[in-house]
Structures are given as C-alpha cells and as structure tokens.
Motif scaffolding. Structure first.
Motif, PDB file in Angstrom:
ATOM      1  N   VAL A  82       0.803  -1.219   0.000  1.00  0.00           N
ATOM      2  CA  VAL A  82       0.000   0.000   0.000  1.00  0.00           C
ATOM      3  C   VAL A  82       0.841   1.276   0.000  1.00  0.00           C
ATOM      4  O   VAL A  82       0.315   2.359  -0.230  1.00  0.00           O
ATOM      5  N   ILE A  83       2.132   1.184   0.267  1.00  0.00           N
ATOM      6  CA  ILE A  83       2.961   2.392   0.222  1.00  0.00           C
ATOM      7  C   ILE A  83       4.041   2.237  -0.835  1.00  0.00           C
ATOM      8  O   ILE A  83       4.456   1.119  -1.171  1.00  0.00           O
ATOM      9  N   GLY A  84       4.474   3.334  -1.390  1.00  0.00           N
ATOM     10  CA  GLY A  84       5.491   3.299  -2.436  1.00  0.00           C
ATOM     11  C   GLY A  84       6.167   4.643  -2.612  1.00  0.00           C
ATOM     12  O   GLY A  84       5.819   5.628  -1.957  1.00  0.00           O
ATOM     13  N   PHE A  85       7.138   4.678  -3.533  1.00  0.00           N
ATOM     14  CA  PHE A  85       7.897   5.903  -3.816  1.00  0.00           C
ATOM     15  C   PHE A  85       7.943   6.099  -5.323  1.00  0.00           C
ATOM     16  O   PHE A  85       8.213   5.153  -6.080  1.00  0.00           O
ATOM     17  N   SER A  86       7.654   7.310  -5.777  1.00  0.00           N
ATOM     18  CA  SER A  86       7.652   7.588  -7.216  1.00  0.00           C
ATOM     19  C   SER A  86       7.963   9.060  -7.466  1.00  0.00           C
ATOM     20  O   SER A  86       7.725   9.905  -6.594  1.00  0.00           O
ATOM     21  N   LYS A  87       8.493   9.341  -8.657  1.00  0.00           N
ATOM     22  CA  LYS A  87       8.762  10.732  -9.023  1.00  0.00           C
ATOM     23  C   LYS A  87       7.473  11.473  -9.371  1.00  0.00           C
ATOM     24  O   LYS A  87       7.422  12.692  -9.342  1.00  0.00           O
ATOM     25  N   GLU A  88       6.442  10.704  -9.748  1.00  0.00           N
ATOM     26  CA  GLU A  88       5.136  11.298 -10.045  1.00  0.00           C
ATOM     27  C   GLU A  88       4.198  11.062  -8.869  1.00  0.00           C
ATOM     28  O   GLU A  88       4.223   9.996  -8.243  1.00  0.00           O
ATOM     29  N   ASN A  89       3.356  12.028  -8.590  1.00  0.00           N
ATOM     30  CA  ASN A  89       2.437  11.916  -7.458  1.00  0.00           C
ATOM     31  C   ASN A  89       1.150  11.208  -7.883  1.00  0.00           C
ATOM     32  O   ASN A  89       0.183  11.829  -8.300  1.00  0.00           O
ATOM     33  N   HIS A  90       1.185   9.858  -7.785  1.00  0.00           N
ATOM     34  CA  HIS A  90      -0.001   9.067  -8.106  1.00  0.00           C
ATOM     35  C   HIS A  90      -0.623   8.484  -6.834  1.00  0.00           C
ATOM     36  O   HIS A  90      -1.350   7.494  -6.902  1.00  0.00           O
ATOM     37  N   PHE A  91      -0.332   9.088  -5.710  1.00  0.00           N
ATOM     38  CA  PHE A  91      -0.753   8.523  -4.427  1.00  0.00           C
ATOM     39  C   PHE A  91      -2.008   9.194  -3.894  1.00  0.00           C
ATOM     40  O   PHE A  91      -2.302  10.353  -4.211  1.00  0.00           O
ATOM     41  N   SER A  92      -2.738   8.437  -3.069  1.00  0.00           N
ATOM     42  CA  SER A  92      -3.915   9.009  -2.404  1.00  0.00           C
ATOM     43  C   SER A  92      -3.483  10.023  -1.357  1.00  0.00           C
ATOM     44  O   SER A  92      -4.072  11.099  -1.225  1.00  0.00           O
ATOM     45  N   TYR A  93      -2.462   9.660  -0.581  1.00  0.00           N
ATOM     46  CA  TYR A  93      -1.869  10.543   0.429  1.00  0.00           C
ATOM     47  C   TYR A  93      -0.366  10.433   0.265  1.00  0.00           C
ATOM     48  O   TYR A  93       0.183   9.331   0.145  1.00  0.00           O
ATOM     49  N   SER A  94       0.323  11.557   0.251  1.00  0.00           N
ATOM     50  CA  SER A  94       1.765  11.501   0.000  1.00  0.00           C
ATOM     51  C   SER A  94       2.488  12.675   0.629  1.00  0.00           C
ATOM     52  O   SER A  94       1.882  13.681   1.000  1.00  0.00           O
ATOM     53  N   ILE A  95       3.809  12.503   0.744  1.00  0.00           N
ATOM     54  CA  ILE A  95       4.690  13.590   1.157  1.00  0.00           C
ATOM     55  C   ILE A  95       5.838  13.649   0.146  1.00  0.00           C
ATOM     56  O   ILE A  95       6.241  12.620  -0.410  1.00  0.00           O
ATOM     57  N   LYS A  96       6.332  14.842  -0.091  1.00  0.00           N
ATOM     58  CA  LYS A  96       7.429  15.009  -1.040  1.00  0.00           C
ATOM     59  C   LYS A  96       8.751  14.856  -0.311  1.00  0.00           C
ATOM     60  O   LYS A  96       8.991  15.499   0.724  1.00  0.00           O
ATOM     61  N   ILE A  97       9.616  13.988  -0.838  1.00  0.00           N
ATOM     62  CA  ILE A  97      10.890  13.717  -0.184  1.00  0.00           C
ATOM     63  C   ILE A  97      11.914  13.294  -1.234  1.00  0.00           C
ATOM     64  O   ILE A  97      11.604  12.517  -2.133  1.00  0.00           O
ATOM     65  N   PHE A  98      13.111  13.864  -1.150  1.00  0.00           N
ATOM     66  CA  PHE A  98      14.214  13.553  -2.064  1.00  0.00           C
ATOM     67  C   PHE A  98      13.816  13.710  -3.533  1.00  0.00           C
ATOM     68  O   PHE A  98      14.174  12.912  -4.401  1.00  0.00           O
ATOM     69  N   GLY A  99      13.036  14.723  -3.823  1.00  0.00           N
ATOM     70  CA  GLY A  99      12.663  15.001  -5.209  1.00  0.00           C
ATOM     71  C   GLY A  99      11.577  14.099  -5.754  1.00  0.00           C
ATOM     72  O   GLY A  99      11.239  14.145  -6.937  1.00  0.00           O
ATOM     73  N   GLY A 100      10.985  13.254  -4.920  1.00  0.00           N
ATOM     74  CA  GLY A 100       9.910  12.364  -5.345  1.00  0.00           C
ATOM     75  C   GLY A 100       8.788  12.371  -4.328  1.00  0.00           C
ATOM     76  O   GLY A 100       8.753  13.219  -3.430  1.00  0.00           O
ATOM     77  N   TYR A 101       7.881  11.426  -4.486  1.00  0.00           N
ATOM     78  CA  TYR A 101       6.734  11.352  -3.597  1.00  0.00           C
ATOM     79  C   TYR A 101       6.671   9.979  -2.918  1.00  0.00           C
ATOM     80  O   TYR A 101       6.856   8.950  -3.566  1.00  0.00           O
ATOM     81  N   PHE A 102       6.419  10.012  -1.622  1.00  0.00           N
ATOM     82  CA  PHE A 102       6.296   8.797  -0.822  1.00  0.00           C
ATOM     83  C   PHE A 102       4.911   8.795  -0.202  1.00  0.00           C
ATOM     84  O   PHE A 102       4.533   9.751   0.485  1.00  0.00           O
ATOM     85  N   GLY A 103       4.118   7.750  -0.479  1.00  0.00           N
ATOM     86  CA  GLY A 103       2.772   7.774   0.064  1.00  0.00           C
ATOM     87  C   GLY A 103       2.003   6.494  -0.155  1.00  0.00           C
ATOM     88  O   GLY A 103       2.569   5.454  -0.504  1.00  0.00           O
ATOM     89  N   VAL A 104       0.687   6.607   0.029  1.00  0.00           N
ATOM     90  CA  VAL A 104      -0.226   5.465  -0.081  1.00  0.00           C
ATOM     91  C   VAL A 104      -0.671   5.316  -1.526  1.00  0.00           C
ATOM     92  O   VAL A 104      -1.199   6.249  -2.123  1.00  0.00           O
ATOM     93  N   ILE A 105      -0.455   4.121  -2.090  1.00  0.00           N
ATOM     94  CA  ILE A 105      -0.800   3.864  -3.485  1.00  0.00           C
ATOM     95  C   ILE A 105      -2.319   3.860  -3.634  1.00  0.00           C
ATOM     96  O   ILE A 105      -3.022   3.144  -2.914  1.00  0.00           O
ATOM     97  N   GLU A 106      -2.815   4.612  -4.596  1.00  0.00           N
ATOM     98  CA  GLU A 106      -4.250   4.739  -4.803  1.00  0.00           C
ATOM     99  C   GLU A 106      -4.867   3.398  -5.211  1.00  0.00           C
ATOM    100  O   GLU A 106      -4.369   2.709  -6.092  1.00  0.00           O
ATOM    101  N   GLY A 107      -5.941   3.028  -4.543  1.00  0.00           N
ATOM    102  CA  GLY A 107      -6.662   1.808  -4.888  1.00  0.00           C
ATOM    103  C   GLY A 107      -6.120   0.544  -4.252  1.00  0.00           C
ATOM    104  O   GLY A 107      -6.678  -0.543  -4.449  1.00  0.00           O
ATOM    105  N   GLN A 108      -5.030   0.647  -3.469  1.00  0.00           N
ATOM    106  CA  GLN A 108      -4.418  -0.537  -2.877  1.00  0.00           C
ATOM    107  C   GLN A 108      -4.803  -0.745  -1.412  1.00  0.00           C
ATOM    108  O   GLN A 108      -4.389  -1.725  -0.808  1.00  0.00           O
TER     109      GLN A 108
END
Length: 226
Positions: A82-108
C-alpha cells in the motif's frame, strides 16, 4: 524448555483431545484463506483471542505476547502493498521527499487490508494450536493421519525454529524497551541495528543448541511417540 512449551503444558485446554483442536485450527485456516473476507477474518481473530482468555485461561499480557512479534512481521510483509515511492504523485496521500513522492498507493488500501487480515487470522489460528497443544500431541495427530515421516520431521524442525525466532525477538524487544530504546526516532534507528545484530547472533546460538540437543538424543530423522 521453550516458553511456548510451558504454555502448551499448563493451559486450560491442555486435556482437550489434540485432534479436536487440530480440526478447529484447520477449519479456521480454511475459512480465513478460502473466504478471504475482512470481516470473517476479523471475527476469527477475535474468537481466537476470546478462547485463549476464557477457555485456555491465559493472561491478557500472555495473549498480547503471542501475537505481538508475528504482528510486526505481518505488518512489515504487507505494508509495501500500500505504500510506495515515485517521481510522479499518483498517491492518495503523500509527502514530497528527495525530489519524489512517498505515500499510499491509490486503490491498494483494500488489498492491504485483505492480505493483512487474512494473514493475521491464519497466524492467530496456528498460534492457538501451538500454545494449547504440546508438540508431541500434534505429532500423534499427524501419525494417526499416516503422514510421511519426512513431512513430520520438516514440520517439527520448522516449528521449533520459528518459535526460537519469535522468542529471541521477544527477548530482544523487551530488553530494548526496558532501556528506552524506542524513545525517539534517532534512538529507534540505533535500536533496530542492535536488534538485527542480536537476532542474528542469538538465532545462530539457539540453532546450535537445538542441533546439539537432537544429537544427544540420537536423532535419526524420526520423532517416535507413544
């Protein structure tokens, strides 16, 4: 004697036939895995806790200790669904860290809940059998089912090793908690490093002790029971 064996020999369900407890556990596993329903699995988990408190006569702190370490492993094993890291913000809830987004994967979220609850229900069912039934009685059930000796041997050794890991983890966690090892984030990271080091050394030592005990008893690949 492992702590798990002490519970198995002194609980309120000790004299209930092992076959009945085995069938109950098997039924719970079939329901948990077969139905794969969050509410069914929650009900199984609650039922197991109630049985351990009322019928097996365990204290609440013991029941919590049974499930605490497995719960940590289940959470660590399922959280990445349910959580992941990506350069694009495709998350339901996320925080920006190290130039990317860390958060809850939408629909998971529902997938995480289903897998988590299924694992929790199945694990608690197996723990119920383990803490209420001595290993020698479980082996008798397997013998009565005419299971191959190699299966019984593997089950016995894996069973012992799993509970050696759980007991070692519980001991290390308690030790770190007493020393306020998780009082803040910085201290927690140091404690995790110490925990991993102690776990590796402790498991190797306990494994060697188990092998020596088997050798002393002239273990030849079979566990004879009467």
């Amino acid at each position: 004697m492992l702590l798990i064996d002490q519970f198995a020999y002194t609980n309120g369900l000790r004299h209930v036939k092992a076959g009945y407890k085995f069938l109950f556990t098997l039924l719970m596993l079939v329901l948990a895995i077969g139905l794969d329903n969050i509410f069914v699995n929650l009900s199984i988990f609650v039922l197991i806790i109630i049985l351990e408190l009322t019928c097996a006569k365990f204290k609440l702190r013991n029941v919590i200790s049974f499930i605490k370490v497995p719960l940590i492993f289940i959470l660590l094993g399922t959280i990445f669904l349910v959580i992941g890291f990506s350069k694009e913000n495709h998350f339901s809830y996320s925080i920006k860290i190290f130039g990317g987004y860390f958060g809850v994967i939408e629909g998971q979220e529902m997938l995480f809940l289903r897998v988590f609850m299924r694992s929790l229900a199945a694990t608690s069912s197996v723990i119920f059998l383990s803490v209420t039934t001595p290993m020698v009685d479980i082996i008798k059930v397997f013998k009565a089912m005419h299971l191959p000796n190699v299966f019984i041997e593997l089950f016995m050794l894996i069973y012992r090793f799993i509970f050696i890991i759980i007991e070692e983890a519980q001991t290390n966690i308690n030790s770190l908690e007493i020393k306020f090892g998780f009082i803040n984030t910085k201290t927690s990271f140091k404690s995790i490093k110490i925990f991993i080091e102690n776990m590796v050394l402790g498991i190797l030592k306990r494994n060697e002790e188990m092998i020596n005990a088997l050798n002393i008893k002239l273990y030849n690949g079979e566990f004879p029971v009467r």
